[in-house]
Design an enzyme around this catalytic site. Structure first.
Site, PDB file in Angstrom:
ATOM      1  N   GLU A   1       0.816  -1.201   0.000  1.00 14.17           N
ATOM      2  CA  GLU A   1       0.000   0.000   0.000  1.00 14.17           C
ATOM      3  C   GLU A   1       0.858   1.263   0.000  1.00 14.17           C
ATOM      4  OE1 GLU A   1      -4.044  -1.756   1.944  1.00 14.17           O
ATOM      5  OE2 GLU A   1      -2.558  -1.027   3.359  1.00 14.17           O
TER       6      GLU A   1
ATOM      7  N   CYS B   1       3.231   8.482   1.304  1.00 12.31           N
ATOM      8  CA  CYS B   1       3.825   7.538   2.244  1.00 12.31           C
ATOM      9  C   CYS B   1       4.085   6.241   1.476  1.00 12.31           C
ATOM     10  CB  CYS B   1       2.851   7.316   3.403  1.00 12.31           C
ATOM     11  SG  CYS B   1       3.442   6.146   4.623  1.00 12.31           S
TER      12      CYS B   1
ATOM     13  N   CYS C   1       6.846  -7.053   6.991  1.00 10.52           N
ATOM     14  CA  CYS C   1       8.000  -6.549   7.731  1.00 10.52           C
ATOM     15  C   CYS C   1       8.530  -7.676   8.595  1.00 10.52           C
ATOM     16  CB  CYS C   1       7.602  -5.362   8.617  1.00 10.52           C
ATOM     17  SG  CYS C   1       9.024  -4.512   9.356  1.00 10.52           S
TER      18      CYS C   1
ATOM     19  N   CYS D   1       7.602  -5.209  15.824  1.00  9.95           N
ATOM     20  CA  CYS D   1       7.073  -4.189  16.732  1.00  9.95           C
ATOM     21  C   CYS D   1       5.652  -4.599  17.113  1.00  9.95           C
ATOM     22  CB  CYS D   1       7.117  -2.811  16.079  1.00  9.95           C
ATOM     23  SG  CYS D   1       8.789  -2.345  15.584  1.00  9.95           S
TER      24      CYS D   1
ATOM     25  N   CYS E   1       2.218  -2.802  15.707  1.00 13.46           N
ATOM     26  CA  CYS E   1       2.127  -2.453  14.286  1.00 13.46           C
ATOM     27  C   CYS E   1       1.442  -3.558  13.498  1.00 13.46           C
ATOM     28  CB  CYS E   1       3.520  -2.199  13.724  1.00 13.46           C
ATOM     29  SG  CYS E   1       3.501  -1.797  11.971  1.00 13.46           S
TER      30      CYS E   1
ATOM     31  N   CYS F   1      -1.081   5.522  10.289  1.00 13.83           N
ATOM     32  CA  CYS F   1       0.186   4.891  10.671  1.00 13.83           C
ATOM     33  C   CYS F   1      -0.049   3.535  11.302  1.00 13.83           C
ATOM     34  CB  CYS F   1       0.928   5.716  11.716  1.00 13.83           C
ATOM     35  SG  CYS F   1       1.224   7.381  11.233  1.00 13.83           S
TER      36      CYS F   1
HETATM   37  N1  SAH Z   1       9.688   0.490   9.877  1.00 11.95           N
HETATM   38  C1  SAH Z   1       9.873   1.929   9.871  1.00 11.95           C
HETATM   39  C2  SAH Z   1       8.882   2.574   8.955  1.00 11.95           C
HETATM   40  C3  SAH Z   1       7.447   2.532   9.440  1.00 11.95           C
HETATM   41  S1  SAH Z   1       6.956   4.169   9.727  1.00 11.95           S
HETATM   42  C4  SAH Z   1       9.840   2.454  11.286  1.00 11.95           C
HETATM   43  O1  SAH Z   1       9.621   1.665  12.193  1.00 11.95           O
HETATM   44  O2  SAH Z   1      10.116   3.628  11.503  1.00 11.95           O
HETATM   45  C5  SAH Z   1       5.447   4.017  10.492  1.00 11.95           C
HETATM   46  C6  SAH Z   1       5.420   4.700  11.851  1.00 11.95           C
HETATM   47  O3  SAH Z   1       4.158   4.405  12.446  1.00 11.95           O
HETATM   48  C7  SAH Z   1       6.477   4.155  12.764  1.00 11.95           C
HETATM   49  O4  SAH Z   1       6.926   5.131  13.670  1.00 11.95           O
HETATM   50  C8  SAH Z   1       5.695   3.082  13.483  1.00 11.95           C
HETATM   51  O5  SAH Z   1       6.308   2.687  14.673  1.00 11.95           O
HETATM   52  C9  SAH Z   1       4.375   3.772  13.697  1.00 11.95           C
HETATM   53  N2  SAH Z   1       3.283   2.826  13.962  1.00 11.95           N
HETATM   54  C10 SAH Z   1       3.261   1.512  13.729  1.00 11.95           C
HETATM   55  N3  SAH Z   1       2.090   0.976  14.136  1.00 11.95           N
HETATM   56  C11 SAH Z   1       1.352   1.988  14.624  1.00 11.95           C
HETATM   57  C12 SAH Z   1       0.037   2.076  15.152  1.00 11.95           C
HETATM   58  N4  SAH Z   1      -0.751   1.010  15.239  1.00 11.95           N
HETATM   59  N5  SAH Z   1      -0.423   3.282  15.543  1.00 11.95           N
HETATM   60  C13 SAH Z   1       0.367   4.376  15.402  1.00 11.95           C
HETATM   61  N6  SAH Z   1       1.616   4.355  14.883  1.00 11.95           N
HETATM   62  C14 SAH Z   1       2.103   3.172  14.513  1.00 11.95           C
END
Ligand code: SAH
Length: 377
Positions: free
Chosen positions: A91, A104, A111, A115, A118, A346
């Site tokens: 996406e 974005c 991935c 985390c 996520c 996000c």
């Molecule tokens: N893998 C990279 C790029 C992803 S950026 C990274 O970790 O930075 C996406 C951002 O959204 C990251 O800061 C991630 O931690 C955050 N994110 C992931 N899941 C989320 C959620 N459920 N709610 C809000 N932010 C989230």
């Protein structure tokens, strides 16, 4: 198989021209057609000799991933699902704002990091995206947006710039797909392609320290770091790569990066998880942790997804947290949730990932899901 020209940055395209018995400057002409004008048909490239066009049509192609679906949210955010073969989809999300349009971009199918908050992580991992599949997201977005602008009569002479900013914040960890991401970012920055300034291309990483050092030398762009915790014990839990590169190493890498960064600050992203990392004492710890790093904080209210096992911090908790950081002298923004009615916010990007790692199964077997009670924002 035909060569996909979307896989080539300027340097490699120049080399390819020489291999094909052409002058290197042909690369510039080709790049303008492909990336600035969004042309995929060699016949349309009128300033390129017909004989060379015919040769290209045999040996090469311009093949972005196919667009499978488009969703438009109430706030104008658009999400595209792109077909990257064998049942997989990734996406890309376009976020229009008054003074800019941000795309974005995804870097991997799924991935491999884990985390816990996520939704992409829950999908498991299939593979890295190619350069063509990464830059193809920008190629599509510009084409699609300028097509719509032309249809409603709002087109300008500057349609290639409808996307004014790119954030590598979609599916995947961009630094885990280093070479392809850097080649794609070089195209984003190239004046013969998308011509974005380094300040308008932001890469977000969960904190892969060696690759941050490499990026600083190879292609310094604006950097965001997914910090999410004020100490190692919380970060070990929610961003497991912290066990490999703990906070001390990460903060040192941020300071090294700043020496060459196009902006004089790092953006620290901090997801607000109710009861986990959102208490006043966490804010004080965070303020101390970042003391010697030039940075801004971006607080991200947690975006829910099915069976996430977390809840968004309350509005009060977020404001309290923000105020402590403000009082400590930091610049703090709270990220507006955009496009959540189409799951484009996000951490909600899931695409279609055929997991090769059995992550989902293993996770269900081993991880107790934490259910929290508490208010919503
Ligand atoms: N893998 C990279 C790029 C992803 S950026 C990274 O970790 O930075 C996406 C951002 O959204 C990251 O800061 C991630 O931690 C955050 N994110 C992931 N899941 C989320 C959620 N459920 N709610 C809000 N932010 C989230």
């Amino acid at each position: 198989m035909a060569i996909n020209l979307l896989d080539y940055d300027a340097e490699r395209l120049g080399q390819l021209m020489v291999q094909l018995g052409e002058k290197p400057f042909r690369a510039k002409q080709l790049m303008k057609w492909i990336h600035q004008r969004g042309v995929a048909d060699f016949d349309a490239m009128s300033d390129i000799a017909k004989s060379f066009r015919q040769k290209l049509a045999v040996d090469a192609c311009i093949a972005p991933p196919a667009m499978m679906a488009e969703q438009i949210a109430k706030d104008g955010t658009r999400k595209w699902l792109l077909d990257v073969g064998t049942g997989n989809g990734v996406e890309a999300v376009f976020i229009p704002e008054d003074d800019r349009g941000t795309l974005c971009v995804s870097s991997q199918v799924g991935c491999a990091l884990d985390c816990t908050f996520c939704s992409t992580a829950r999908q498991g991992f299939n593979r890295n995206l190619s350069t063509a599949e990464i830059i193809g997201q920008l190629w599509w977005a510009n084409r699609r947006l300028s097509f719509d602008a032309a249809r409603v009569g709002t087109a300008t002479n500057d349609d290639t710039r409808i996307v004014s900013n790119v954030v590598m914040m979609g599916m995947g960890e961009p630094l885990a797909n280093y070479d392809n991401v850097v080649a794609a970012m070089r195209l984003m920055l190239d004046d013969n392609a998308y011509g974005l300034s380094r300040r308008r291309v932001t890469l977000s990483t969960s904190g892969m320290v060696p690759q941050m050092d490499k990026l600083r030398e190879d292609c310094p762009v604006a950097l965001a770091v997914s910090l999410h915790a004020p100490n190692d014990s919380i970060r070990d839990q929610i961003v497991p790569i912290n066990k490999k590169y703990p906070l001390k190493q990460l903060m040192d890498a941020c300071n090294r990066y700043l020496e060459k960064a196009p902006r004089d600050f790092i953006t620290f992203e901090y997801v607000m998880l109710d009861g986990i990392n959102d208490k006043p004492e966490h804010a004080h710890q965070l303020a101390a942790l970042a003391r010697s790093t030039s940075c801004k904080f971006n607080l991200i209210p947690f975006n829910p997804f099915p069976n996430a096992g977390y809840q968004r911090s309350s509005r009060e908790a977020i404001h309290r947290f923000r105020d402590i950081l403000l009082q400590a002298g930091y610049i703090v923004t709270v990220r507006k949730t955009r496009g959540d009615d189409i799951d484009a916010a996000c951490g909600q990007l899931a695409g279609q990932v055929l997991d090769k790692t059995r992550r989902t199964e293993k996770m269900l077997e081993t991880r107790p899901i934490i259910f929290k009670s508490g208010g919503d924002a």
